[in-house]
Design a protein around this motif. Structure first.
Motif, short mmCIF file in Angstrom:
data_model
loop_
_atom_site.label_atom_id
_atom_site.label_comp_id
_atom_site.label_asym_id
_atom_site.label_seq_id
_atom_site.Cartn_x
_atom_site.Cartn_y
_atom_site.Cartn_z
N ILE A 261 79.05 -76.35 27.69
CA ILE A 261 78.32 -77.22 28.61
C ILE A 261 79.18 -78.39 29.10
CG2 ILE A 261 77.35 -78.95 27.05
CD1 ILE A 261 75.37 -76.97 29.70
N ALA A 262 80.26 -78.72 28.40
CA ALA A 262 81.06 -79.91 28.72
C ALA A 262 81.52 -79.95 30.19
CB ALA A 262 82.26 -80.00 27.78
N PRO A 263 82.02 -78.84 30.78
CA PRO A 263 82.47 -78.92 32.17
C PRO A 263 81.39 -79.37 33.15
CG PRO A 263 83.27 -76.91 31.13
CD PRO A 263 82.29 -77.51 30.19
N PHE A 264 80.13 -79.10 32.82
CA PHE A 264 79.04 -79.46 33.73
C PHE A 264 78.74 -80.96 33.69
CE2 PHE A 264 78.37 -74.98 32.70
CZ PHE A 264 78.21 -74.44 33.97
N LEU A 265 79.28 -81.66 32.69
CA LEU A 265 79.02 -83.09 32.59
C LEU A 265 79.83 -83.90 33.61
CD1 LEU A 265 78.81 -83.48 28.71
CD2 LEU A 265 76.93 -83.56 30.35
N LYS A 266 80.64 -83.22 34.42
CA LYS A 266 81.36 -83.92 35.48
C LYS A 266 80.39 -84.50 36.52
CE LYS A 266 82.16 -79.68 38.16
NZ LYS A 266 83.19 -78.77 38.70
N VAL A 267 79.13 -84.03 36.49
CA VAL A 267 78.13 -84.58 37.42
C VAL A 267 77.89 -86.06 37.16
CG1 VAL A 267 76.99 -82.35 37.74
CG2 VAL A 267 76.23 -83.87 35.90
N TYR A 268 78.37 -86.56 36.01
CA TYR A 268 78.21 -87.98 35.72
C TYR A 268 79.01 -88.85 36.70
CZ TYR A 268 75.40 -88.35 31.49
OH TYR A 268 74.35 -88.36 30.62
N SER A 269 80.05 -88.30 37.30
CA SER A 269 80.86 -89.07 38.24
C SER A 269 80.00 -89.67 39.34
CB SER A 269 81.95 -88.19 38.86
OG SER A 269 82.86 -87.76 37.90
N GLU A 270 79.16 -88.85 39.96
CA GLU A 270 78.31 -89.33 41.04
C GLU A 270 77.31 -90.37 40.54
OE1 GLU A 270 74.90 -87.65 44.15
OE2 GLU A 270 76.31 -86.24 43.21
N TYR A 271 76.73 -90.12 39.37
CA TYR A 271 75.73 -91.04 38.84
C TYR A 271 76.35 -92.41 38.54
CZ TYR A 271 71.60 -92.64 36.30
OH TYR A 271 70.49 -93.34 35.91
N VAL A 272 77.51 -92.40 37.91
CA VAL A 272 78.17 -93.66 37.56
C VAL A 272 78.58 -94.42 38.82
CG1 VAL A 272 80.23 -94.66 36.50
CG2 VAL A 272 78.97 -92.87 35.32
N ASN A 273 79.10 -93.71 39.82
CA ASN A 273 79.54 -94.36 41.05
C ASN A 273 78.39 -95.04 41.78
OD1 ASN A 273 82.22 -93.63 40.73
ND2 ASN A 273 82.01 -91.73 41.89
N ASN A 274 77.19 -94.49 41.64
CA ASN A 274 76.02 -95.03 42.34
C ASN A 274 75.16 -95.94 41.46
OD1 ASN A 274 76.38 -93.74 44.90
ND2 ASN A 274 75.73 -91.82 43.97
N PHE A 275 75.56 -96.13 40.20
CA PHE A 275 74.70 -96.84 39.26
C PHE A 275 74.43 -98.28 39.71
CE2 PHE A 275 74.08 -99.31 35.27
CZ PHE A 275 72.87 -98.75 34.90
N ALA A 276 75.49 -99.02 40.03
CA ALA A 276 75.30 -100.42 40.45
C ALA A 276 74.47 -100.50 41.73
CB ALA A 276 76.67 -101.09 40.65
#
Length: 254
Positions: free
Chosen positions: A38-53
């Motif tokens: 499942i680890a490769p699919f956690l790259k979706v965090y990039s978008e979430y982190v970039n938009n968090f602020a």
């Protein structure tokens, strides 16, 4: 709010896979493999982190909307919110990978080195730690970038925009500005210094404003000056009359 549904899908799949593994208790040998898969699919965090602020800023801007706030109050009091407000709920996904790492670390502590799952647990823990570090670094970068924008909104009289692609906020603090006027007369100003990775920005406080208040949408400081850090020269000064940490910052000539 960004790709929250995508994140939910990834974590739901992790839950489904782990529940399948637990059906074979106590003969469990594939937890490490589950996280490696499942680890490769956690790259979706990039978008979430970039938009968090930006998500938090959007939420903050909506707080003046009574209709929205009334609706939000109902949602936050519902059983689905589990006692969390929306700001906290938005930050929870950022903590999930850290919780996975804590679990994997505990599993490694109690798993014999000759266990069939041990090597894959080691690999999974290593990969998940790198993912967690990536998330933390990206959060720090995004928050530092957003801080630059916040500072810019609080200044008046700047000759050029403060925001720059690689500029990062480091820290700020109050300073006493000693200015020599005509006739060698010394005049003191209450000032505030903002240190960025490439720039030193100096401002004076508006009358009646206290430093440190959260006034991101108001003009709080008047532009006084700035120094490119590549051209900055710092010189220690004696501390006269009980003044501590006196220093002089100037621009390198030439």
């Amino acid at each position: 709010f960004s790709n929250t549904e995508t994140l939910q899908g990834v974590h739901t799949q992790i839950l489904i896979d782990l529940e399948k593994v637990l059906k074979h208790w106590p003969n469990i040998v594939t937890i490490g493999a589950t996280f490696l898969r499942i680890a490769p699919f956690l790259k979706v965090y990039s978008e979430y982190v970039n938009n968090f602020a930006r998500m938090l800023d959007t939420l903050d801007s909506l707080r003046s909307d009574k209709t929205f706030m009334d609706w939000l109050a109902v949602q936050e009091e519902s059983s689905e919110a589990a006692g969390y407000d929306l700001s906290t709920l938005l930050s929870l996904p950022l903590n999930r990978v850290s919780q996975y790492n804590q679990c994997l670390n505990q599993l490694l502590r109690f798993t014999p080195v000759d266990h069939p799952d041990y090597e894959e647990l080691v690999d999974a823990f290593s990969i998940m730690r790198r993912i967690q570090q990536f998330i933390l670094e990206r959060v720090d970068e995004v928050q530092a970038r957003e801080k630059v924008m916040s500072v810019q909104k609080q200044f008046s009289g700047q000759p050029q925009p403060l925001a720059a692609p690689n500029r990062r906020f480091l820290r700020d603090g109050l300073v006493d500005i000693q200015e020599t006027q005509k006739g060698n007369k010394a005049v003191a100003h209450a000032g505030v210094l903002f240190l960025f990775n490439d720039l030193l920005l100096l401002g004076t406080l508006k009358r009646g404003v206290q430093f440190g208040l959260k006034r991101a949408k108001e003009i709080v400081y008047k532009y006084y000056g700035e120094i490119d850090m590549a051209q900055a020269v710092l010189r220690d000064l004696p501390d006269p009359g009980g003044t501590l940490f006196s220093f002089q910052i100037s621009k390198r000539k030439g």
